[in-house]
Design an enzyme around this catalytic site. Structure first.
Site, PDB file in Angstrom:
ATOM      1  N   MET A 133     -59.415  22.705 -29.934  1.00 39.10           N
ATOM      2  CA  MET A 133     -60.856  22.474 -29.990  1.00 39.10           C
ATOM      3  C   MET A 133     -61.225  21.285 -29.095  1.00 39.10           C
ATOM      4  SD  MET A 133     -62.068  23.584 -33.753  1.00 39.10           S
ATOM      5  CE  MET A 133     -61.596  22.132 -34.649  1.00 39.10           C
TER       6      MET A 133
ATOM      7  N   GLY B 225     -50.667  14.860 -29.042  1.00 33.36           N
ATOM      8  CA  GLY B 225     -50.218  15.940 -29.930  1.00 33.36           C
ATOM      9  C   GLY B 225     -50.476  17.297 -29.291  1.00 33.36           C
ATOM     10  N   HIS B 226     -51.709  17.466 -28.781  1.00 30.57           N
ATOM     11  CA  HIS B 226     -52.028  18.716 -28.079  1.00 30.57           C
ATOM     12  C   HIS B 226     -51.102  18.890 -26.866  1.00 30.57           C
ATOM     13  CE1 HIS B 226     -56.239  17.838 -29.732  1.00 30.57           C
ATOM     14  NE2 HIS B 226     -55.985  19.022 -30.216  1.00 30.57           N
TER      15      HIS B 226
ATOM     16  N   GLN C 170     -65.342  27.999 -38.455  1.00 27.02           N
ATOM     17  CA  GLN C 170     -64.334  27.388 -39.316  1.00 27.02           C
ATOM     18  C   GLN C 170     -64.804  26.061 -39.922  1.00 27.02           C
ATOM     19  OE1 GLN C 170     -61.402  27.155 -36.017  1.00 27.02           O
ATOM     20  NE2 GLN C 170     -60.835  25.183 -36.898  1.00 27.02           N
TER      21      GLN C 170
ATOM     22  N   SER D  46     -58.010  14.605 -33.186  1.00 23.28           N
ATOM     23  CA  SER D  46     -59.245  14.397 -32.412  1.00 23.28           C
ATOM     24  C   SER D  46     -60.237  13.568 -33.210  1.00 23.28           C
ATOM     25  CB  SER D  46     -59.879  15.745 -32.078  1.00 23.28           C
ATOM     26  OG  SER D  46     -58.949  16.549 -31.409  1.00 23.28           O
TER      27      SER D  46
HETATM   28  P1  AMP Z   1     -57.233  21.177 -32.836  1.00 23.00           P
HETATM   29  O1  AMP Z   1     -57.774  20.881 -31.469  1.00 23.00           O
HETATM   30  O2  AMP Z   1     -57.336  20.021 -33.779  1.00 23.00           O
HETATM   31  O3  AMP Z   1     -57.743  22.465 -33.399  1.00 23.00           O
HETATM   32  O4  AMP Z   1     -55.678  21.376 -32.642  1.00 23.00           O
HETATM   33  C1  AMP Z   1     -55.170  22.324 -31.730  1.00 23.00           C
HETATM   34  C2  AMP Z   1     -53.700  22.515 -32.020  1.00 23.00           C
HETATM   35  O5  AMP Z   1     -53.025  21.274 -31.840  1.00 23.00           O
HETATM   36  C3  AMP Z   1     -53.419  22.955 -33.463  1.00 23.00           C
HETATM   37  O6  AMP Z   1     -52.363  23.901 -33.461  1.00 23.00           O
HETATM   38  C4  AMP Z   1     -53.017  21.678 -34.128  1.00 23.00           C
HETATM   39  O7  AMP Z   1     -52.167  21.856 -35.246  1.00 23.00           O
HETATM   40  C5  AMP Z   1     -52.286  20.975 -32.993  1.00 23.00           C
HETATM   41  N1  AMP Z   1     -52.253  19.532 -33.231  1.00 23.00           N
HETATM   42  C6  AMP Z   1     -53.305  18.728 -33.507  1.00 23.00           C
HETATM   43  N2  AMP Z   1     -52.892  17.461 -33.716  1.00 23.00           N
HETATM   44  C7  AMP Z   1     -51.543  17.477 -33.599  1.00 23.00           C
HETATM   45  C8  AMP Z   1     -50.513  16.495 -33.725  1.00 23.00           C
HETATM   46  N3  AMP Z   1     -50.796  15.236 -34.037  1.00 23.00           N
HETATM   47  N4  AMP Z   1     -49.239  16.866 -33.510  1.00 23.00           N
HETATM   48  C9  AMP Z   1     -48.930  18.161 -33.214  1.00 23.00           C
HETATM   49  N5  AMP Z   1     -49.843  19.138 -33.088  1.00 23.00           N
HETATM   50  C10 AMP Z   1     -51.131  18.808 -33.282  1.00 23.00           C
END
Ligand code: AMP
Length: 287
Positions: free
Chosen positions: A30, A36-37, A61, A187
């Site tokens: 997103m 992490g991403h 969501q 984020s």
């Molecule tokens: P989001 O943008 O928050 O929807 O996250 C996109 C993807 O990145 C999802 O699969 C999350 O689980 C993963 N993600 C977000 N934060 C982390 C993190 N700190 N470590 C590993 N994966 C992450």
């Protein structure tokens, strides 16, 4: 790196890749990207011929309108960051194109996984996740798709979606990336005040202590201890703490030797909601 905004264009790109037998790795995000991403993007780039990252803040969501409105948007920076990675295609659709002007979720059953934890506290959340992931899978046609263990329940639900719908995609779970003080990267962290940011590592510290306690204490007493330490914390409000079976996500009150357990937590720092989790079967040498 190619930026694609158009649905017809991504379809034609991925169909051409499929016809030439190229493997496609998809990382759905997103935006407001952090390390992490990027760890998911790098893994996807290493394991596939082509790595696609999607950036889409999925309205269905979000159960709270304010959360959707306040969700961080750092698109210019995200594109700069992605250019330095193994990402070849960034897919940035808009909501009208994705949802055909009807921004509603499909209804799913994930064999009960959707009724636990995040499902209980965020009404309709996993129908929204299922809807967007299914649409992105259909458009990107990935060989492999990468999801973080940070959203462990989401990862299990995407695996269930994949098997229930016979999609034949390899769903790869990736470890949680943390700041040096232990706070799980998110984020949402950029919305924390200075005081909240300074307090937030308490979440991971609590999880690590829960791991230690799990060796000798029962689940009820660990849960009580977590409630009591958060009751004393003036910056963080505990929404839930649960010890659950890693596969069914059902809460457990007693320990079985053959079950893998994980502790899950959701906390509010003001209006910012933070989640984290940890395996309760730690490798002996892990700090
Ligand atoms: P989001 O943008 O928050 O929807 O996250 C996109 C993807 O990145 C999802 O699969 C999350 O689980 C993963 N993600 C977000 N934060 C982390 C993190 N700190 N470590 C590993 N994966 C992450």
């Amino acid at each position: 790196m190619k930026v694609v905004r158009n649905i017809a264009e991504i379809r034609s790109i991925t169909s051409a890749l499929k016809s030439s037998h190229k493997s496609i790795g998809l990382v759905p995000t997103m935006g407001a990207l952090h390390q992490g991403h990027i760890s998911l993007v790098e893994k996807s780039g290493q394991e596939n011929d082509v790595c696609i990252v999607s950036i889409f803040v999925n309205p269905t969501q979000f159960d709270k309108k304010e959360d959707l409105i306040n969700y961080p948007n750092t698109l210019t920076n995200d594109l700069e960051v992605l250019k330095k990675t193994t990402c070849q295609i960034v897919f940035i659709p808009d909501a009208e194109a994705i949802y055909n002007n009807a921004i509603i979720s499909e209804e799913f059953s994930f064999d009960g996984l959707e009724n636990e934890m995040e499902g209980k506290h965020r009404s309709g959340h996993f129908d929204g996740v299922g809807t967007i992931v299914k649409k992105l899978f259909e458009l990107a046609q990935p060989t492999r798709a990468y999801f973080g263990e940070k959203d462990f329940q989401q990862l299990q639900i995407v695996k269930k979606l994949n098997s229930n719908e016979n999609l034949g995609i390899e769903i790869i779970g990736c470890p949680i990336f943390r700041e040096s003080d232990g706070l799980a990267m998110s984020s949402r962290n950029i919305r924390l005040t200075k005081t909240q940011r300074a307090e937030a590592p308490f979440i991971y510290q609590t999880l690590k202590t829960a791991v230690k306690k799990f060796e000798t204490e029962d689940i009820a007493s660990i849960s009580q201890w977590v409630s009591s330490v958060f009751a004393k914390n003036t910056s963080l409000d505990l929404e839930y703490f649960e010890i659950a079976n890693e596969n069914t996500l059902k809460p457990n009150t007693s320990k079985n030797t053959n079950t893998k357990y994980r502790a899950f937590i959701a906390v509010f720092a003001g209006s910012v909601r933070l989640i984290d989790n940890i395996s309760l079967q730690q490798q002996p040498n892990k700090p």
